[in-house]
Design a protein around this motif. Structure first.
Motif, mmCIF file in Angstrom:
data_model
loop_
_atom_site.group_PDB
_atom_site.id
_atom_site.type_symbol
_atom_site.label_atom_id
_atom_site.label_comp_id
_atom_site.label_asym_id
_atom_site.label_seq_id
_atom_site.Cartn_x
_atom_site.Cartn_y
_atom_site.Cartn_z
ATOM 1 N N ARG A 21 0.839 -1.200 0.000
ATOM 2 C CA ARG A 21 0.000 0.000 0.000
ATOM 3 C C ARG A 21 0.872 1.247 0.000
ATOM 4 O O ARG A 21 0.635 2.184 -0.771
ATOM 5 C CB ARG A 21 -0.925 -0.003 1.215
ATOM 6 N N MET A 52 -11.912 -5.943 8.207
ATOM 7 C CA MET A 52 -11.867 -4.501 8.505
ATOM 8 C C MET A 52 -10.772 -3.819 7.682
ATOM 9 O O MET A 52 -10.970 -2.711 7.173
ATOM 10 C CB MET A 52 -11.657 -4.263 10.002
ATOM 11 N N ARG A 53 -9.623 -4.477 7.540
ATOM 12 C CA ARG A 53 -8.555 -3.922 6.688
ATOM 13 C C ARG A 53 -9.012 -3.851 5.230
ATOM 14 O O ARG A 53 -8.718 -2.894 4.530
ATOM 15 C CB ARG A 53 -7.282 -4.751 6.788
ATOM 16 N N LEU A 55 -12.101 -3.547 4.195
ATOM 17 C CA LEU A 55 -13.071 -2.452 4.117
ATOM 18 C C LEU A 55 -12.354 -1.114 4.072
ATOM 19 O O LEU A 55 -12.663 -0.252 3.232
ATOM 20 C CB LEU A 55 -14.024 -2.512 5.313
ATOM 21 N N SER A 56 -11.398 -0.926 4.931
ATOM 22 C CA SER A 56 -10.644 0.327 4.976
ATOM 23 C C SER A 56 -9.922 0.594 3.653
ATOM 24 O O SER A 56 -9.937 1.714 3.140
ATOM 25 C CB SER A 56 -9.641 0.276 6.136
ATOM 26 N N PHE A 57 -9.313 -0.451 3.100
ATOM 27 C CA PHE A 57 -8.581 -0.277 1.844
ATOM 28 C C PHE A 57 -9.547 -0.015 0.687
ATOM 29 O O PHE A 57 -9.259 0.794 -0.196
ATOM 30 C CB PHE A 57 -7.703 -1.495 1.571
ATOM 31 N N LEU A 59 -12.352 1.546 0.912
ATOM 32 C CA LEU A 59 -12.733 2.954 1.048
ATOM 33 C C LEU A 59 -11.610 3.871 0.592
ATOM 34 O O LEU A 59 -11.849 4.858 -0.112
ATOM 35 C CB LEU A 59 -13.118 3.254 2.501
ATOM 36 N N GLN A 60 -10.388 3.546 0.982
ATOM 37 C CA GLN A 60 -9.228 4.358 0.604
ATOM 38 C C GLN A 60 -9.073 4.418 -0.914
ATOM 39 O O GLN A 60 -8.739 5.466 -1.463
ATOM 40 C CB GLN A 60 -7.968 3.784 1.231
ATOM 41 N N THR A 67 -16.389 -2.062 -1.164
ATOM 42 C CA THR A 67 -16.846 -1.577 0.141
ATOM 43 C C THR A 67 -18.137 -2.280 0.554
ATOM 44 O O THR A 67 -18.257 -2.792 1.666
ATOM 45 C CB THR A 67 -17.047 -0.049 0.116
ATOM 46 N N GLN A 70 -17.497 -5.875 1.408
ATOM 47 C CA GLN A 70 -16.858 -6.053 2.719
ATOM 48 C C GLN A 70 -17.849 -5.842 3.857
ATOM 49 O O GLN A 70 -17.801 -6.558 4.863
ATOM 50 C CB GLN A 70 -15.637 -5.133 2.859
#
Length: 115
Positions: A21, A52-53, A55-57, A59-60, A67, A70
């Motif tokens: 990343r 959760m990682r 989902l976060s990625f 979104l990022q 999203t 996830q």
């Protein structure tokens, strides 16, 4: 207290994810998250952390399809663990069915067999 081997394996893949990343290697980052998912999906806390990682990625990277996928998978985690319905080899991504059994990469299969 020594860290459980499965947790160490997932941590290794999450470290690979962070490196990819940071380097802007989106495909490499997802590959590491997928491997972390395969390694950690039978341990509910690890399973949750990996999603959760993901989902976060998602979104990022503004991948809203991922999203949504996830969020759906996060809701399925408690049910899957309660029913013991965790499809082996599943990468945990939204481009595959949450219920699909998939081949486990050979090196990951070796590590799982040693755990």
């Amino acid at each position: 207290m020594p860290k459980h081997n499965r947790s160490r394996l997932v941590d290794r893949e999450l470290s690979q994810f962070a490196s990819a990343r940071y380097e802007g290697d989106v495909a490499g980052a997802w590959r590491a998250l997928e491997r972390a998912h395969i390694l950690g999906q039978t341990v509910i806390l690890l399973h949750f952390v990996v999603h959760m990682r993901m989902l976060s990625f998602a979104l990022q990277t503004r991948d809203f399809r991922e999203t949504g996928g996830q969020l759906f998978r996060l809701a399925l985690i408690p049910i899957g663990h309660a029913l013991r319905r965790l499809p082996s080899g599943n990468t945990g991504r939204s481009d595959v069915s949450a219920f699909a059994i998939m081949p486990v990469p050979k090196d990951v299969a070796v590590e799982l067999a040693q755990d």
